[in-house]
Design an enzyme around this catalytic site. Structure first.
Site, PDB file in Angstrom:
ATOM      1  N   GLU A   1       0.827  -1.211   0.000  1.00  0.00           N
ATOM      2  CA  GLU A   1       0.000   0.000   0.000  1.00  0.00           C
ATOM      3  C   GLU A   1       0.858   1.256   0.000  1.00  0.00           C
ATOM      4  O   GLU A   1       0.590   2.207  -0.750  1.00  0.00           O
ATOM      5  CB  GLU A   1      -0.913   0.041   1.238  1.00  0.00           C
ATOM      6  CG  GLU A   1      -1.855  -1.126   1.358  1.00  0.00           C
ATOM      7  CD  GLU A   1      -1.324  -2.257   2.237  1.00  0.00           C
ATOM      8  OE1 GLU A   1      -2.140  -2.859   2.956  1.00  0.00           O
ATOM      9  OE2 GLU A   1      -0.107  -2.542   2.196  1.00  0.00           O
TER      10      GLU A   1
ATOM     11  N   CYS B   1      -0.530   1.365   7.293  1.00  0.00           N
ATOM     12  CA  CYS B   1      -1.088   1.580   5.959  1.00  0.00           C
ATOM     13  C   CYS B   1      -2.417   2.322   6.014  1.00  0.00           C
ATOM     14  O   CYS B   1      -2.690   3.174   5.171  1.00  0.00           O
ATOM     15  CB  CYS B   1      -1.205   0.251   5.232  1.00  0.00           C
ATOM     16  SG  CYS B   1       0.413  -0.466   4.854  1.00  0.00           S
TER      17      CYS B   1
END
Length: 160
Positions: free
Chosen positions: A66, A97
């Site tokens: 991510e 994330c």
């Protein structure tokens, strides 16, 4: 007999197509000996950025799929705010994330497998609903969940 909602079915089909690409990226991570997680950042039907796990290769604990995709997306868009984008990721994001996803002001998050140990969307924490967050991101989980989970299970089985 109803014809259904064509908008919903189009979104669901698109979600599966983008998740399939994220799965391809997860396999790239696996080929490098990394935990197989892939991510694709999309805006208006086009790829903005892609990423896969590389913390071992880069000696960087923040190099999750991510984060890699968000960093590339910010550079390519010339802005850290990625308004109007959807992030497709094969595994439910962790706390780090999710913080980045919220800071990027993503419109949507779509993930495959849940992460019962570290998931920060709906498993261990629900950061998409955190009262302290100044942004809300819509999310959909479970897209190609079996395939996403199987890639991870296979990876860890070979290492045990």
């Amino acid at each position: 007999m109803g014809i259904g909602n064509p908008v919903t079915s189009t979104i669901e089909t698109d979600d599966e197509l983008w998740m399939a690409r994220a799965l391809e990226l997860a396999r790239c991570a696996e080929a490098l000996g990394e935990v197989p997680v892939g991510a694709v950042l999309v805006r208006e039907g086009r790829t903005v950025a892609e990423g896969f796990n590389t913390p071992i290769r880069l000696s960087d604990p923040t190099a999750h799929a991510e984060i890699v995709a968000l960093r590339e997306g910010g550079r390519s868009e010339g802005n850290y705010r990625l308004v109007g984008c959807t992030l497709y990721v094969t595994l439910e994001p962790c706390v780090m994330c999710m913080g980045a996803i919220l800071n990027a002001r993503l419109q949507r998050l779509v993930f495959g497998a849940t992460d019962p140990l570290r998931g920060a969307v709906c498993s261990q924490l629900q950061l998409t609903d955190a009262s302290f967050a100044n942004h809300r991101v819509a999310y959909r989980g479970g897209v190609l969940a079996e395939a996403c989970g199987q890639v991870l299970r296979n990876f860890f089985q070979t290492r045990r």
